[in-house]
Design a protein around this motif. Structure first.
Motif, PDB file in Angstrom:
ATOM      1  N   ASN A 359      -7.392   9.945   1.456  1.00 42.00           N
ATOM      2  CA  ASN A 359      -6.343  10.779   1.914  1.00 42.00           C
ATOM      3  C   ASN A 359      -5.040  10.248   1.541  1.00 42.00           C
ATOM      4  O   ASN A 359      -4.026  10.898   1.304  1.00 42.00           O
ATOM      5  CB  ASN A 359      -6.646  11.037   3.272  1.00 42.00           C
ATOM      6  N   HIS A 360      -4.885   8.857   2.030  1.00 39.83           N
ATOM      7  CA  HIS A 360      -3.417   8.350   1.702  1.00 39.83           C
ATOM      8  C   HIS A 360      -3.131   8.577   0.052  1.00 39.83           C
ATOM      9  O   HIS A 360      -2.039   8.818  -0.068  1.00 39.83           O
ATOM     10  CB  HIS A 360      -3.660   6.871   1.969  1.00 39.83           C
ATOM     11  N   TYR A 361      -4.007   8.214  -0.799  1.00 40.20           N
ATOM     12  CA  TYR A 361      -3.647   8.466  -2.066  1.00 40.20           C
ATOM     13  C   TYR A 361      -3.548   9.519  -2.504  1.00 40.20           C
ATOM     14  O   TYR A 361      -2.827   9.940  -3.735  1.00 40.20           O
ATOM     15  CB  TYR A 361      -4.632   7.541  -2.988  1.00 40.20           C
ATOM     16  N   ALA A 366       0.377  13.140  -5.023  1.00 44.40           N
ATOM     17  CA  ALA A 366       1.127  14.496  -4.947  1.00 44.40           C
ATOM     18  C   ALA A 366       2.706  14.022  -4.993  1.00 44.40           C
ATOM     19  O   ALA A 366       3.602  14.679  -5.776  1.00 44.40           O
ATOM     20  CB  ALA A 366       0.881  15.125  -3.812  1.00 44.40           C
ATOM     21  N   TYR A 367       2.848  12.933  -4.265  1.00 43.59           N
ATOM     22  CA  TYR A 367       4.188  12.520  -4.503  1.00 43.59           C
ATOM     23  C   TYR A 367       4.879  12.017  -5.912  1.00 43.59           C
ATOM     24  O   TYR A 367       5.813  12.294  -6.370  1.00 43.59           O
ATOM     25  CB  TYR A 367       4.650  11.433  -3.488  1.00 43.59           C
ATOM     26  N   ALA A 368       3.887  11.188  -6.331  1.00 43.17           N
ATOM     27  CA  ALA A 368       4.156  10.574  -7.766  1.00 43.17           C
ATOM     28  C   ALA A 368       4.263  11.898  -8.812  1.00 43.17           C
ATOM     29  O   ALA A 368       5.045  11.682  -9.748  1.00 43.17           O
ATOM     30  CB  ALA A 368       2.864   9.689  -8.090  1.00 43.17           C
ATOM     31  N   VAL A 369       3.473  12.827  -8.636  1.00 45.21           N
ATOM     32  CA  VAL A 369       3.453  14.180  -9.497  1.00 45.21           C
ATOM     33  C   VAL A 369       4.943  14.542  -9.318  1.00 45.21           C
ATOM     34  O   VAL A 369       5.547  14.924 -10.499  1.00 45.21           O
ATOM     35  CB  VAL A 369       2.394  14.941  -9.383  1.00 45.21           C
ATOM     36  N   ALA A 370       5.388  14.723  -8.194  1.00 44.44           N
ATOM     37  CA  ALA A 370       6.839  15.407  -7.969  1.00 44.44           C
ATOM     38  C   ALA A 370       7.776  14.503  -8.520  1.00 44.44           C
ATOM     39  O   ALA A 370       8.860  14.766  -9.152  1.00 44.44           O
ATOM     40  CB  ALA A 370       6.909  15.732  -6.554  1.00 44.44           C
ATOM     41  N   SER A 371       7.742  13.152  -8.372  1.00 46.05           N
ATOM     42  CA  SER A 371       8.687  12.011  -8.973  1.00 46.05           C
ATOM     43  C   SER A 371       8.726  11.805 -10.564  1.00 46.05           C
ATOM     44  O   SER A 371       9.739  11.681 -11.115  1.00 46.05           O
ATOM     45  CB  SER A 371       8.263  10.933  -8.253  1.00 46.05           C
ATOM     46  N   LEU A 372       7.454  12.257 -10.986  1.00 43.40           N
ATOM     47  CA  LEU A 372       7.373  12.294 -12.416  1.00 43.40           C
ATOM     48  C   LEU A 372       8.143  13.199 -13.087  1.00 43.40           C
ATOM     49  O   LEU A 372       8.929  13.153 -13.938  1.00 43.40           O
ATOM     50  CB  LEU A 372       5.876  12.467 -12.776  1.00 43.40           C
ATOM     51  N   SER A 373       8.025  14.526 -12.484  1.00 44.21           N
ATOM     52  CA  SER A 373       8.797  15.770 -12.935  1.00 44.21           C
ATOM     53  C   SER A 373      10.235  15.501 -12.744  1.00 44.21           C
ATOM     54  O   SER A 373      11.215  15.960 -13.858  1.00 44.21           O
ATOM     55  CB  SER A 373       8.499  16.988 -12.341  1.00 44.21           C
TER      56      SER A 373
END
Length: 407
Positions: A359-361, A366-373
């Protein structure tokens, strides 16, 4: 054993075609009857009787079974099992209802396998290209424990979870890939169709060309003289690269490389940790042994570098060590995963600990995908502006000099 092509009628009157192996035509006929089919024609050889039948068989072979179709198939299978419907009736109903030609044929073949006395796991294992190693082993665990509907429920969660993670990552990568392709096309069009129109004009003007124009003209001349060699070289490189990736060593080096790439490496690592924790927790809850879980994870984690570490962990477990110590000697597992495995093993709540990690990862991915964009978009915009700006300078700077000469 010779192969026979057949045309037959199903119990519902639908025409079916396919191939099967048998000792003789009579044996093939008996197999078809045991599958619930009425033989119409049986021909020895791989090509079905008639061009239309052959093409119909080819269409089935070329049809792909999508993840969403597997999810729907599994949900329907589980629902009918809970309703008390027999396996044979479930497969027959799914064969009739499926809109996917390949999945329809697979249901019929699985029905025939069950009638011949094979287990459900063996029937699924006959189609490894459609049902993954994880899927088949989950079915095996549920069949052996007698809790197949519950295991299928967990399996549905896993498939949907992995599908969502992959879709999120692909969605994040889709925009930068599209922009890079557009950049390459813009570069090609400007260099091939725009620059040549001005080369003669600039040459006749007898002016000193600025460096952007000189570079652009030299690039055009190079590709005009050696373009075919460049194209052949690129094709050869891509072909060789694909061949290398198909080797065990090549895949290992490539996956290790991506885990070290800034921005992308942490994203892929977190996605792998989420998949590991979710699969491990659910397989253990389904009654699968730890060694079998590590085997399954090695084939489903999606990264050769991490899969190699599963093999190393498995060898240490065979030597009598606990689960936590081997994880501490791994390179790619995060401290959080290692500590949660250790706490879970000591407290006897490994399943709960790993589910918490998953659940944590999931949230981290999801946060890393947004940061990547957010991180890539400015770079892509600068790249696009740089290409357009370079060619604009290459064209308009000498034209400006020509205008001053005329004046």
């Amino acid at each position: 054993m010779p192969s026979f092509s057949y045309q037959a009628l199903s119990e519902t009157g639908r025409t079916v075609t396919g191939t099967l192996e048998a000792d003789s035509a009579e044996s093939a006929q008996r197999k078809l009857l045991s599958m619930g089919y009425i033989p119409v024609s049986i021909t020895q050889g791989a090509r079905p009787a008639g061009l239309s039948a052959w093409w119909a068989e080819k269409q089935v072979d070329l049809t792909k079974v999508k993840v969403k179709e597997i999810i729907l198939f599994t949900k329907q299978f589980r629902t009918m099992m809970q309703a008390g419907i027999s396996i044979l009736d479930i497969l027959r109903i799914l064969e009739e209802q499926s809109e996917n030609l390949k999945l329809k044929r697979i249901c019929g073949e699985m029905n025939a396998d069950i009638k011949q006395g094979k287990t459900l796991f063996e029937a699924f294992s006959a189609h490894p290209k459609v049902f993954s190693n994880l899927y088949r082993n989950m079915v095996k665990a549920g069949e052996e424990s007698g809790a197949l509907p519950e295991v299928l429920h967990r399996l549905i969660y896993l498939i949907e979870h992995e599908h969502k993670v992959k879709a999120d990552i692909n969605s994040a990568l889709q925009y930068p890939i599209t922009v890079v392709i557009v950049l390459a096309l813009a570069f090609y069009v400007l260099l091939t169709f725009v620059i040549p129109k001005f080369v003669g004009i600039f040459a006749n003007a007898k002016i000193e060309l600025p460096w952007p124009t000189v570079i652009a003209i030299n690039m055009y001349n190079f590709f005009a003289d050696y373009g075919y060699f460049v194209l052949v070289g690129v094709i050869a490189f891509i072909w060789g690269f694909i061949r290398v990736l198909k080797t065990e060593r090549g895949r290992l080096v490539w996956d290790r490389f991506w885990l070290r790439v800034p921005v992308f490496g942490p994203l892929f690592t977190k996605a792998a940790m989420a998949r590991f924790a979710a699969i491990f927790a659910i397989l253990q809850a389904s009654g699968v042994s730890v060694l079998a879980i590590l085997d399954i994870l090695g084939g489903t984690i999606g990264n050769a570098a991490i899969a190699l570490e599963f093999a190393q962990i498995k060898e240490q477990l065979k030597e009598g060590r606990g689960l936590a110590p081997p994880f501490r000697h791994t390179k790619h597992f995060t401290p959080m995963v290692i500590n949660m495995v250790s706490v879970g093993e000591e407290s006897g709540n490994l399943e709960e600990m790993l589910q918490a990690v998953a659940n944590h990862y999931d949230d981290e991915v999801a946060y890393a995908v947004a940061s990547l964009s957010a991180a890539i978009n400015p770079i892509l915009v600068l790249g696009l502006a740089g290409v357009v700006g370079f060619f604009a300078l290459a064209i308009y700077m000498p034209m400006w000099d020509m205008t001053k000469m005329v004046k």
